[in-house]
Design a protein around this motif. Structure first.
Motif, PDB file in Angstrom:
ATOM      1  N   PHE A   1       0.838  -1.207   0.000  1.00 37.83           N
ATOM      2  CA  PHE A   1       0.000   0.000   0.000  1.00 37.83           C
ATOM      3  C   PHE A   1       0.874   1.258   0.000  1.00 37.83           C
ATOM      4  CE2 PHE A   1      -4.324  -1.451   1.969  1.00 37.83           C
ATOM      5  CZ  PHE A   1      -4.566  -2.201   0.837  1.00 37.83           C
ATOM      6  N   LEU A   2       1.776   1.321   0.961  1.00 39.16           N
ATOM      7  CA  LEU A   2       2.604   2.523   1.119  1.00 39.16           C
ATOM      8  C   LEU A   2       3.555   2.707  -0.061  1.00 39.16           C
ATOM      9  CD1 LEU A   2       3.439   2.254   4.926  1.00 39.16           C
ATOM     10  CD2 LEU A   2       1.810   3.790   3.839  1.00 39.16           C
ATOM     11  N   GLY A   3       4.057   1.602  -0.584  1.00 35.68           N
ATOM     12  CA  GLY A   3       4.964   1.688  -1.727  1.00 35.68           C
ATOM     13  C   GLY A   3       4.295   2.200  -2.989  1.00 35.68           C
ATOM     14  N   SER A   4       2.962   2.148  -3.024  1.00 37.90           N
ATOM     15  CA  SER A   4       2.221   2.590  -4.210  1.00 37.90           C
ATOM     16  C   SER A   4       1.907   4.083  -4.195  1.00 37.90           C
ATOM     17  CB  SER A   4       0.905   1.804  -4.312  1.00 37.90           C
ATOM     18  OG  SER A   4       1.139   0.410  -4.358  1.00 37.90           O
ATOM     19  N   ILE A   5       2.100   4.745  -3.060  1.00 37.16           N
ATOM     20  CA  ILE A   5       1.667   6.140  -2.940  1.00 37.16           C
ATOM     21  C   ILE A   5       2.440   7.054  -3.888  1.00 37.16           C
ATOM     22  CG2 ILE A   5       1.583   8.132  -1.393  1.00 37.16           C
ATOM     23  CD1 ILE A   5       0.959   6.216   0.897  1.00 37.16           C
ATOM     24  N   VAL A   6       3.769   7.027  -3.820  1.00 37.73           N
ATOM     25  CA  VAL A   6       4.580   7.914  -4.657  1.00 37.73           C
ATOM     26  C   VAL A   6       4.374   7.618  -6.143  1.00 37.73           C
ATOM     27  CG1 VAL A   6       6.927   8.590  -5.274  1.00 37.73           C
ATOM     28  CG2 VAL A   6       6.281   8.380  -2.870  1.00 37.73           C
ATOM     29  N   PRO A   7       4.432   6.350  -6.587  1.00 37.26           N
ATOM     30  CA  PRO A   7       4.159   6.084  -8.006  1.00 37.26           C
ATOM     31  C   PRO A   7       2.772   6.551  -8.442  1.00 37.26           C
ATOM     32  CG  PRO A   7       5.216   4.184  -7.018  1.00 37.26           C
ATOM     33  CD  PRO A   7       4.894   5.127  -5.890  1.00 37.26           C
ATOM     34  N   GLY A   8       1.763   6.370  -7.586  1.00 40.59           N
ATOM     35  CA  GLY A   8       0.412   6.791  -7.941  1.00 40.59           C
ATOM     36  C   GLY A   8       0.304   8.297  -8.120  1.00 40.59           C
ATOM     37  N   VAL A   9       0.927   9.046  -7.202  1.00 38.72           N
ATOM     38  CA  VAL A   9       0.887  10.508  -7.294  1.00 38.72           C
ATOM     39  C   VAL A   9       1.667  10.977  -8.525  1.00 38.72           C
ATOM     40  CG1 VAL A   9       1.616  12.650  -6.181  1.00 38.72           C
ATOM     41  CG2 VAL A   9       0.542  10.848  -4.818  1.00 38.72           C
ATOM     42  N   LEU A  10       2.848  10.417  -8.752  1.00 42.18           N
ATOM     43  CA  LEU A  10       3.640  10.802  -9.925  1.00 42.18           C
ATOM     44  C   LEU A  10       2.928  10.438 -11.229  1.00 42.18           C
ATOM     45  CD1 LEU A  10       7.255   9.827  -8.788  1.00 42.18           C
ATOM     46  CD2 LEU A  10       6.230  12.107  -8.896  1.00 42.18           C
ATOM     47  N   MET A  11       2.228   9.326 -11.207  1.00 40.22           N
ATOM     48  CA  MET A  11       1.451   8.927 -12.379  1.00 40.22           C
ATOM     49  C   MET A  11       0.378   9.973 -12.685  1.00 40.22           C
ATOM     50  SD  MET A  11      -0.763   5.443 -12.630  1.00 40.22           S
ATOM     51  CE  MET A  11      -1.706   4.956 -14.065  1.00 40.22           C
ATOM     52  N   GLY A  12      -0.326  10.436 -11.641  1.00 39.67           N
ATOM     53  CA  GLY A  12      -1.343  11.466 -11.826  1.00 39.67           C
ATOM     54  C   GLY A  12      -0.749  12.767 -12.337  1.00 39.67           C
ATOM     55  N   LEU A  13       0.390  13.174 -11.784  1.00 37.32           N
ATOM     56  CA  LEU A  13       1.040  14.411 -12.228  1.00 37.32           C
ATOM     57  C   LEU A  13       1.505  14.302 -13.678  1.00 37.32           C
ATOM     58  CD1 LEU A  13       3.150  15.285  -9.043  1.00 37.32           C
ATOM     59  CD2 LEU A  13       1.005  16.334  -9.804  1.00 37.32           C
ATOM     60  N   GLY A  14       2.001  13.135 -14.059  1.00 36.17           N
ATOM     61  CA  GLY A  14       2.421  12.936 -15.448  1.00 36.17           C
ATOM     62  C   GLY A  14       1.251  13.046 -16.415  1.00 36.17           C
ATOM     63  N   LEU A  15       0.112  12.461 -16.048  1.00 30.44           N
ATOM     64  CA  LEU A  15      -1.076  12.561 -16.897  1.00 30.44           C
ATOM     65  C   LEU A  15      -1.571  14.002 -16.979  1.00 30.44           C
ATOM     66  CD1 LEU A  15      -3.060   9.368 -15.779  1.00 30.44           C
ATOM     67  CD2 LEU A  15      -1.883   9.735 -17.949  1.00 30.44           C
ATOM     68  N   MET A  16      -1.500  14.732 -15.862  1.00 32.02           N
ATOM     69  CA  MET A  16      -1.933  16.133 -15.861  1.00 32.02           C
ATOM     70  C   MET A  16      -1.013  16.991 -16.735  1.00 32.02           C
ATOM     71  SD  MET A  16      -3.081  16.558 -11.863  1.00 32.02           S
ATOM     72  CE  MET A  16      -3.723  18.226 -12.028  1.00 32.02           C
ATOM     73  N   ALA A  17       0.285  16.674 -16.731  1.00 33.60           N
ATOM     74  CA  ALA A  17       1.217  17.413 -17.593  1.00 33.60           C
ATOM     75  C   ALA A  17       0.875  17.205 -19.064  1.00 33.60           C
ATOM     76  CB  ALA A  17       2.648  16.973 -17.308  1.00 33.60           C
ATOM     77  N   LEU A  18       0.538  15.965 -19.429  1.00 29.34           N
ATOM     78  CA  LEU A  18       0.160  15.687 -20.814  1.00 29.34           C
ATOM     79  C   LEU A  18      -1.162  16.371 -21.168  1.00 29.34           C
ATOM     80  CD1 LEU A  18       0.778  14.167 -23.447  1.00 29.34           C
ATOM     81  CD2 LEU A  18      -0.588  12.279 -22.558  1.00 29.34           C
ATOM     82  N   VAL A  19      -2.119  16.360 -20.240  1.00 29.55           N
ATOM     83  CA  VAL A  19      -3.398  17.037 -20.464  1.00 29.55           C
ATOM     84  C   VAL A  19      -3.165  18.525 -20.708  1.00 29.55           C
ATOM     85  CG1 VAL A  19      -5.537  17.779 -19.320  1.00 29.55           C
ATOM     86  CG2 VAL A  19      -4.845  15.383 -19.232  1.00 29.55           C
ATOM     87  N   ALA A  20      -2.277  19.142 -19.917  1.00 27.46           N
ATOM     88  CA  ALA A  20      -1.981  20.565 -20.090  1.00 27.46           C
ATOM     89  C   ALA A  20      -1.392  20.834 -21.473  1.00 27.46           C
ATOM     90  CB  ALA A  20      -1.020  21.035 -18.997  1.00 27.46           C
ATOM     91  N   TYR A  21      -0.476  19.983 -21.905  1.00 28.69           N
ATOM     92  CA  TYR A  21       0.150  20.165 -23.223  1.00 28.69           C
ATOM     93  C   TYR A  21      -0.880  20.026 -24.347  1.00 28.69           C
ATOM     94  CZ  TYR A  21       2.770  18.980 -27.422  1.00 28.69           C
ATOM     95  OH  TYR A  21       3.240  18.931 -28.706  1.00 28.69           O
ATOM     96  N   LEU A  22      -1.671  18.953 -24.318  1.00 25.02           N
ATOM     97  CA  LEU A  22      -2.652  18.729 -25.378  1.00 25.02           C
ATOM     98  C   LEU A  22      -3.746  19.802 -25.369  1.00 25.02           C
ATOM     99  CD1 LEU A  22      -3.064  14.830 -25.197  1.00 25.02           C
ATOM    100  CD2 LEU A  22      -1.776  16.157 -26.869  1.00 25.02           C
ATOM    101  N   SER A  23      -4.133  20.243 -24.166  1.00 31.97           N
ATOM    102  CA  SER A  23      -5.176  21.274 -24.064  1.00 31.97           C
ATOM    103  C   SER A  23      -4.693  22.597 -24.647  1.00 31.97           C
ATOM    104  CB  SER A  23      -5.582  21.463 -22.598  1.00 31.97           C
ATOM    105  OG  SER A  23      -6.135  20.273 -22.069  1.00 31.97           O
ATOM    106  N   HIS A  24      -3.432  22.936 -24.376  1.00 28.78           N
ATOM    107  CA  HIS A  24      -2.851  24.154 -24.950  1.00 28.78           C
ATOM    108  C   HIS A  24      -2.748  24.039 -26.475  1.00 28.78           C
ATOM    109  CE1 HIS A  24      -0.380  27.785 -25.135  1.00 28.78           C
ATOM    110  NE2 HIS A  24       0.442  27.119 -25.948  1.00 28.78           N
ATOM    111  N   LYS A  25      -2.340  22.876 -26.953  1.00 27.78           N
ATOM    112  CA  LYS A  25      -2.181  22.650 -28.390  1.00 27.78           C
ATOM    113  C   LYS A  25      -3.520  22.724 -29.109  1.00 27.78           C
ATOM    114  CE  LYS A  25      -0.139  19.302 -31.617  1.00 27.78           C
ATOM    115  NZ  LYS A  25       0.543  17.981 -31.733  1.00 27.78           N
ATOM    116  N   ARG A  26      -4.588  22.210 -28.475  1.00 28.84           N
ATOM    117  CA  ARG A  26      -5.904  22.161 -29.122  1.00 28.84           C
ATOM    118  C   ARG A  26      -6.786  23.356 -28.765  1.00 28.84           C
ATOM    119  NH1 ARG A  26      -7.673  15.748 -28.601  1.00 28.84           N
ATOM    120  NH2 ARG A  26      -5.693  14.852 -29.332  1.00 28.84           N
ATOM    121  N   GLY A  27      -6.307  24.209 -27.881  1.00 34.71           N
ATOM    122  CA  GLY A  27      -7.062  25.398 -27.534  1.00 34.71           C
ATOM    123  C   GLY A  27      -8.292  25.141 -26.693  1.00 34.71           C
ATOM    124  N   TYR A  28      -8.212  24.177 -25.784  1.00 39.82           N
ATOM    125  CA  TYR A  28      -9.350  23.897 -24.910  1.00 39.82           C
ATOM    126  C   TYR A  28      -9.539  25.048 -23.914  1.00 39.82           C
ATOM    127  CZ  TYR A  28      -9.642  19.139 -26.726  1.00 39.82           C
ATOM    128  OH  TYR A  28      -9.799  18.044 -27.541  1.00 39.82           O
TER     129      TYR A  28
END
Length: 430
Positions: free
Chosen positions: A175-202
């Motif tokens: 459980f505890l070992g999954s916390i950091v990977p889970g948070v980093l996974m979410g941040l990575g997806l949010m970074a990609l969302v920000a890039y694609l949203s800027h590119k597509r003008g959302y």
């Protein structure tokens, strides 16, 4: 090695012709025993004992509990409250509802522990909100599918319970070992969302006021206490992970009935019945995997694999890279839970023999299998979201391709930087 190929090949053949996973494991095990001993010499009493032994585990009681929590969360309207909290916090960013989608999945992950529960419960709400604000349906579905994979990463997690029970390692550590990977996974997806949203003008939404943020957090405060209660109770030693799941069920039931009043007795009965059906299906898989693991041990298949690899691979990181490819291929064709039952008894002794921490490997394997949930041809979450979004499957696959970048980047990071997994459990458990 011949026994392993026969076992694995028979299993794949049975799965290919449509035999359910649990019965396929039992069938493959009996076939190998019949081929090596003859039908008259098969120890049927031992087979019955081993299948029953597989489900006779106090730890596995956490599985129906977490399944029940996920259904309660979806039926009681808690998903809406979680979504509103995320919207008040990050909805004002470029591509705000994409960020809300990911953040709400991260919050919901701390309650349900299931990717399918996230995709089926939060998913429709997330996609409807994104479409109303002008996002493409394909993009909305891709964000929803990829963010749903966070569900089994951030604790509590049903796959973590299964891995801990099968590998005989601390579930709390996984459980505890999954916390950091889970948070980093979410941040990575949010970074990609920000890039694609800027590119597509959302669009960019108006920033929520402090009053609105406070109101949203107040409305959803009780549900988001669920993961805090679970983790705090486990770390303090007040209860075990299995007991924590039962306490969380009672807590969520009280919220749904007494605080929000959104579930009737009849609806609760239906929820319990559906949970029992899901649990029964899992128990068949567990029983079959126990017999399968016993046959592997009886013919010393695992030790033969270890000896073969030890003679040909002397670097543990090369081994981890090869295992990642193998697990990913398995995850593309077999759902995550059956894959865990199939692979854990074989691979855990192998990685331990190379000096790899089983907690590190467990988180890596779970993370890898979650990518399989959004990878064709079987991807359970992919098909769930495609059905909800009502879009062509090929269009969804095309839209989700960029989201594999942060997922695979995070998988590589946790594979070759064990500290990302082990830092939190080493700090809090030692």
């Amino acid at each position: 090695m011949i026994i392993f190929l026969a076992l694995f090949g028979t299993l794949l053949l049975l799965l290919f012709i449509g035999v359910p996973v649990g019965f396929a494991m039992i069938g493959a095990s009996i076939s190998v025993l019949a081929a090596t001993r003859g039908f008259d010499s098969i120890p049927y009493e031992m087979l019955a004992q081993r299948t029953l032994y597989g489900v006779n585990s106090f730890t596995l009681l956490a599985i129906p509990a977490f399944l029940l929590i996920g259904r309660l969360m979806n039926a009681s309207g808690i998903s809406d409250r979680v979504f509103n909290i995320a919207r008040s916090l990050v909805g004002h960013l470029r591509g705000g509802l994409g960020h809300v989608n990911v953040l709400s999945s991260m919050i919901f992950a701390g309650m349900s522990g299931s990717a399918v529960a996230d995709a089926g419960g939060l998913g429709p709400l997330q996609m409807r909100a994104m479409e109303r604000d002008g996002y493409d349906r394909g993009f909305s579905a891709a964000v929803t599918a990829s963010s749903a994979t966070i569900g089994p990463i951030i604790p509590p997690s049903i796959p973590a319970v299964i891995y801990g029970a099968l590998a005989n390692v601390s579930i709390a550590a996984v459980f505890l070992g999954s916390i950091v990977p889970g948070v980093l996974m979410g941040l990575g997806l949010m970074a990609l969302v920000a890039y694609l949203s800027h590119k597509r003008g959302y669009p960019i939404a108006k920033r929520a006021t402090l009053r609105q943020i406070a109101a949203a957090c107040s409305a959803g405060f009780l549900p988001i206490l669920t993961p805090i209660i679970i983790i705090a109770g486990i770390l303090s030693g007040i209860f075990t992970p299995t007991e924590a799941s039962a306490i969380a069920v009672v807590y969520c039931t009280l919220i749904a009935f007494l605080v929000y009043g959104t579930i009737t007795v009849r609806e609760f009965w239906v929820i319990c019945k559906d949970t029992a059906i899901d649990t029964a299906a899992l128990l068949v898989i567990i029983a079959g995997s126990a017999l399968y693991a016993w046959v592997l041990a009886r013919y010393q298949v695992t030790s033969q694999i270890i000896d073969y690899l030890a003679a040909n691979i002397d670097n543990k990181y090369v081994l981890l890279a090869l295992l990642n490819v193998f697990i990913l291929l398995v995850g593309c064709f077999i759902d995550s839970v059956p894959a865990l039952f199939l692979l854990t008894p074989i691979l855990t002794p192998l990685v331990v023999s190379y000096g790899i921490d089983p907690v590190h490997f467990g988180v890596m394997m779970i993370f890898n299998l979650m990518i399989g949930l959004v990878t064709p041809p079987v991807g359970t979450v992919l098909f769930t979201v495609q059905r909800v979004a009502d879009i062509p499957f090929g269009h969804l696959v095309k839209e989700i391709l960029p989201f594999y970048i942060p997922l695979f980047a995070m998988l590589i990071a946790i594979t070759f930087v064990p500290w990302l997994v082990l830092a939190v459990p080493n700090l809090l458990l030692n």
